[in-house]
Design an enzyme around this catalytic site. Structure first.
Site, PDB file in Angstrom:
ATOM      1  CE  LYS A   1     -27.544   8.173  29.389  1.00  2.59           C
ATOM      2  NZ  LYS A   1     -26.419   7.358  29.906  1.00  2.59           N
TER       3      LYS A   1
ATOM      4  CG  ASP B   1     -24.579  -6.850  26.319  1.00  2.00           C
ATOM      5  OD1 ASP B   1     -24.907  -6.018  27.181  1.00  2.00           O
ATOM      6  OD2 ASP B   1     -25.239  -7.051  25.277  1.00  2.00           O
ATOM      7  CB  VAL B   2     -22.910  -3.502  30.821  1.00  3.40           C
ATOM      8  CG1 VAL B   2     -21.458  -3.092  30.721  1.00  3.40           C
ATOM      9  CG2 VAL B   2     -23.809  -2.644  29.934  1.00  3.40           C
TER      10      VAL B   2
ATOM     11  CG  ASP C   1     -17.148  -1.034  24.481  1.00  7.11           C
ATOM     12  OD1 ASP C   1     -18.052  -1.387  23.693  1.00  7.11           O
ATOM     13  OD2 ASP C   1     -16.955   0.160  24.768  1.00  7.11           O
TER      14      ASP C   1
ATOM     15  CB  THR D   1     -18.955  10.768  21.486  1.00  5.46           C
ATOM     16  OG1 THR D   1     -20.386  10.617  21.492  1.00  5.46           O
ATOM     17  CG2 THR D   1     -18.518  11.571  22.690  1.00  5.46           C
TER      18      THR D   1
ATOM     19  CE1 TYR E   1     -28.646   8.327  25.740  1.00  8.86           C
ATOM     20  CE2 TYR E   1     -29.494  10.490  26.355  1.00  8.86           C
ATOM     21  CZ  TYR E   1     -28.428   9.626  26.182  1.00  8.86           C
ATOM     22  OH  TYR E   1     -27.144  10.054  26.462  1.00  8.86           O
TER      23      TYR E   1
HETATM   24  N1  LIG Z   1     -22.122  12.037  23.656  1.00 10.77           N
HETATM   25  C1  LIG Z   1     -23.018  12.752  24.297  1.00 10.77           C
HETATM   26  O1  LIG Z   1     -23.450  13.815  23.845  1.00 10.77           O
HETATM   27  C2  LIG Z   1     -23.532  12.308  25.620  1.00 10.77           C
HETATM   28  C3  LIG Z   1     -24.242  13.234  26.397  1.00 10.77           C
HETATM   29  C4  LIG Z   1     -24.731  12.827  27.616  1.00 10.77           C
HETATM   30  C5  LIG Z   1     -24.515  11.552  28.065  1.00 10.77           C
HETATM   31  N2  LIG Z   1     -23.830  10.676  27.296  1.00 10.77           N
HETATM   32  C6  LIG Z   1     -23.637   9.319  27.807  1.00 10.77           C
HETATM   33  O2  LIG Z   1     -22.248   9.060  27.964  1.00 10.77           O
HETATM   34  C7  LIG Z   1     -22.017   7.665  27.778  1.00 10.77           C
HETATM   35  C8  LIG Z   1     -20.956   7.485  26.703  1.00 10.77           C
HETATM   36  O3  LIG Z   1     -21.465   7.981  25.479  1.00 10.77           O
HETATM   37  P1  LIG Z   1     -20.541   8.317  24.232  1.00 10.77           P
HETATM   38  O4  LIG Z   1     -21.107   9.503  23.605  1.00 10.77           O
HETATM   39  O5  LIG Z   1     -19.125   8.275  24.642  1.00 10.77           O
HETATM   40  O6  LIG Z   1     -20.909   7.078  23.281  1.00 10.77           O
HETATM   41  P2  LIG Z   1     -20.017   6.123  22.380  1.00 10.77           P
HETATM   42  O7  LIG Z   1     -20.958   5.439  21.475  1.00 10.77           O
HETATM   43  O8  LIG Z   1     -18.866   6.857  21.816  1.00 10.77           O
HETATM   44  O9  LIG Z   1     -19.457   5.079  23.452  1.00 10.77           O
HETATM   45  C9  LIG Z   1     -20.317   4.206  24.136  1.00 10.77           C
HETATM   46  C10 LIG Z   1     -19.617   2.880  24.301  1.00 10.77           C
HETATM   47  O10 LIG Z   1     -20.512   2.008  25.030  1.00 10.77           O
HETATM   48  C11 LIG Z   1     -20.404   0.736  24.449  1.00 10.77           C
HETATM   49  N3  LIG Z   1     -21.607  -0.058  24.732  1.00 10.77           N
HETATM   50  C12 LIG Z   1     -22.852   0.127  24.247  1.00 10.77           C
HETATM   51  N4  LIG Z   1     -23.668  -0.829  24.691  1.00 10.77           N
HETATM   52  C13 LIG Z   1     -22.917  -1.630  25.494  1.00 10.77           C
HETATM   53  C14 LIG Z   1     -23.198  -2.804  26.237  1.00 10.77           C
HETATM   54  N5  LIG Z   1     -24.427  -3.341  26.250  1.00 10.77           N
HETATM   55  N6  LIG Z   1     -22.205  -3.384  26.936  1.00 10.77           N
HETATM   56  C15 LIG Z   1     -20.944  -2.848  26.910  1.00 10.77           C
HETATM   57  N7  LIG Z   1     -20.625  -1.740  26.230  1.00 10.77           N
HETATM   58  C16 LIG Z   1     -21.599  -1.140  25.526  1.00 10.77           C
HETATM   59  C17 LIG Z   1     -20.255   1.004  22.954  1.00 10.77           C
HETATM   60  O11 LIG Z   1     -19.753  -0.127  22.281  1.00 10.77           O
HETATM   61  C18 LIG Z   1     -19.310   2.182  22.972  1.00 10.77           C
HETATM   62  O12 LIG Z   1     -17.960   1.772  22.933  1.00 10.77           O
HETATM   63  C19 LIG Z   1     -23.372   7.045  27.411  1.00 10.77           C
HETATM   64  O13 LIG Z   1     -23.975   6.536  28.580  1.00 10.77           O
HETATM   65  C20 LIG Z   1     -24.155   8.226  26.900  1.00 10.77           C
HETATM   66  O14 LIG Z   1     -25.534   8.030  27.031  1.00 10.77           O
HETATM   67  C21 LIG Z   1     -23.321  11.015  26.077  1.00 10.77           C
END
Ligand SMILES: NC(=O)c1ccc[n+]([C@@H]2O[C@H](COP(=O)([O-])OP(=O)(O)OC[C@H]3O[C@@H](n4cnc5c(N)ncnc54)[C@H](O)[C@@H]3O)[C@@H](O)[C@H]2O)c1
Length: 249
Positions: A160, A64-65, A38, A191, A156
């Site tokens: 996706k 950073d990914v 992360d 989240t 976004y």
């Molecule tokens: N929460 C939702 O409603 C939802 C719905 C559908 C899909 N998603 C997807 O699920 C995944 C997780 O989302 P979440 O809601 O848990 O978000 P979140 O913000 O709680 O967690 C995301 C994590 O990714 C990390 N991150 C961001 N950019 C990064 C980078 N460049 N390198 C490394 N780490 C990085 C952030 O620091 C964070 O810890 C995401 O891909 C999101 O698009 C979330």
């Protein structure tokens, strides 16, 4: 717990928060060694404490990914600490709401970079070890919004939607090597990412949902466990859609 992932090493980019955090915890509870990548210099204390309470064997690498060299270094570090991951859950993500006319090129590029390039880079880095093991599980966080779209979220949704294509194409490439590649396509989950959206946007989404509530991270993690486990071994190229009935396909 039942030790479904005993002996496995799982890598969870984005595992310091939200969905990735819940998946890291569940996988650790099921006996996996867990590596988290992360952005922060260290794992937040609460997240570390949860893993310690489980008794997990875990390792954190700040990375950073979207940075190819950072990903390579992180993977070397993780492999030394825990062994080569043969389970990968690409859960890093960002979100931002703006009408297309207001989307800067920088925002567009960042959205595609974090979700698509990040998924590409980390997946490419872990594949050789999975091929060598003739076993692997790759699980990509897509979103129902990649199917259905949403106003103010063109970058976004485009990113996706790309995850679905990435997943299906790679599933073809790796099936004979014993490596499955699947997506999770959640609806709105409670989240920090969703909490960062304007409240009126979240309220409007919840009002449209047949279940009239946000999903819980545990409701996503359970599906990730299915895809990562032996029982999930015949799924590949699919998307599991836990979305409270928001998008029925
Ligand atoms: N929460 C939702 O409603 C939802 C719905 C559908 C899909 N998603 C997807 O699920 C995944 C997780 O989302 P979440 O809601 O848990 O978000 P979140 O913000 O709680 O967690 C995301 C994590 O990714 C990390 N991150 C961001 N950019 C990064 C980078 N460049 N390198 C490394 N780490 C990085 C952030 O620091 C964070 O810890 C995401 O891909 C999101 O698009 C979330």
């Amino acid at each position: 717990m039942t030790g479904k992932l005993k002996g496995r090493t799982a890598l969870v980019p984005g595992g310091a928060s939200g969905i990735g955090r819940a998946i890291a915890n569940l996988f650790a509870s099921e006996g996996a060694k867990v590596a988290i990548i992360d952005l922060g210099t260290a794992l937040p204390d609460k997240v570390r404490a949860e893993l310690e309470a489980i008794g997990a064997d875990f390792h954190y690498a700040a990375c950073d990914v979207t940075d190819p060299e950072g990903v390579a270094t992180a993977l070397d570090e993780i492999t030394t600490a825990l062994g080569a991951p043969t389970i990968l859950v690409n859960a890093a993500g960002i979100d931002e709401v703006a009408p297309l006319e207001d989307v800067s090129l920088a925002l567009w590029n960042r959205m595609l970079a974090v979700h698509l390039t990040g998924t590409f880079l980390v997946t490419q880095a872990v594949l050789p070890a999975m091929r060598a093991a003739r076993w692997g599980r790759i699980i990509n966080l897509a979103s129902q919004l990649g199917h259905r779209g949403a106003p103010g979220m063109v970058p976004y949704c485009a990113a996706k939607a790309g995850i679905f294509g990435f997943t299906k194409a790679l599933a073809h490439e790796t099936a004979e090597a014993g490596i499955t590649v699947n997506c999770l396509a959640p609806g709105p989950i409670d989240t920090p990412l969703v909490a960062s959206l304007p409240p009126e946007v979240v309220d409007a989404v919840v009002a449209q949902l047949p279940m009239k509530r946000l999903g819980r991270v545990e409701e996503v993690a359970g599906s990730a466990l299915l895809l990562a486990s032996e029982e999930g071994g015949f799924y590949t190229g699919v998307s599991l859609n836990m979305n409270g009935g928001h998008y029925m396909i």
